[in-house]
Design an enzyme around this catalytic site. Structure first.
Site: not given
Ligand code: DX5
Ligand code: ZN
Length: 226
Positions: A13, A37, A39, A41, A70, A72, A143, A181
């Site tokens: 990620s 990956h 993310d 947000m 992903h 969010m 998650m 994740d």
């Molecule tokens: C959280 C994200 C994850 C995060 C995982 O909202 O979706 O992808 O980056 O990071 P680690 O491995 O540090 O928990």
């Molecule tokens: Zn994620």
């Protein structure tokens, strides 16, 4: 050894990467990772902000990894985000069930753009919320921390949900990706893998390592149980 572990994929990620050196960070994992990956947000569905489609578009020509986006984001911007991140180069787009009122239509929409579709649930959302819709998707993302931030602790309560999703996938004869994740390291990766996960998202444990490619290989071996 769990046989499904023989096929695990590692999805670093980029949230945990140093953004000043983002290109360099990605090139360090390019030959070791399976998915990248990303993310997304919106500051509303989760209390954090991250990347725009422009970031994805800029990275795209420099990486052959599968871009695992992903989302969010809230329902109000979900459809427009699907369009813009698909156009920017996503290979898989995953939406949150908590933000989508018609999951079948969302899966069809993502597929109509020629890419794979995933559905995600937060740690406290039961699998029963998505059970009837799993057949429309290529991937289920569970998650294992509250979404929004990297570096949190893996929530063991999710293990039963991983098992349940894998059981449902098998019962409908679909070889879907079961992705996990949040909070996953070489030390605990065997837990979701033995429950049936085959795609492992990892931010901090990969990008904060001195050698991210080695960290990925170590995680892969630990997932295999060796
Ligand atoms: C959280 C994200 C994850 C995060 C995982 O909202 O979706 O992808 O980056 O990071 P680690 O491995 O540090 O928990
Ligand atoms: Zn994620």
């Amino acid at each position: 050894m769990n046989l499904s572990a023989a096929k695990i994929k590692i999805a670093p990620s980029i949230l945990a990467a140093d953004e000043f050196r983002l290109g360099e960070e990605i090139s360090r994992i390019e030959n070791a990772a399976d998915y990248l990956h990303i993310d997304i947000m919106d500051g509303h569905f989760v209390p954090n902000l991250s990347y725009s489609p422009e970031t994805v578009r800029d990275i795209r020509p420099h990486s052959n990894l599968i871009f695992d986006v992903h989302l969010m984001v809230d329902d109000k911007i979900l459809l427009s985000c699907i369009d813009s991140f698909a156009e920017a180069g996503a290979d898989i787009i995953t939406v949150h069930a908590e933000a989508a009122d018609d999951l079948k239509r969302i899966a069809e929409k993502i597929h109509s753009l020629g890419i794979k579709a995933g559905v995600s649930i937060k740690p406290h959302t039961p699998v029963s919320e998505i059970e009837d819709y799993i057949k429309f998707f290529d991937l289920v993302l569970l998650m294992t921390v509250e979404p929004g931030f990297g570096g949190q602790k893996y929530m063991d309560d999710v293990n039963l949900k991983i098992r349940r999703v894998r059981e449902i996938a098998e019962s409908i004869g679909r070889d879907i990706d079961v992705e996990v994740d949040g909070g996953i390291t070489a030390e605990n990766v065997h837990i979701p893998v033995s429950a049936g996960a085959n795609v492992i998202v990892s931010g901090s444990a990969v990008f904060h390592a001195e050698n991210p490619a080695e960290a990925i290989e170590k995680m892969r071996k630990c997932g295999y149980g060796v």
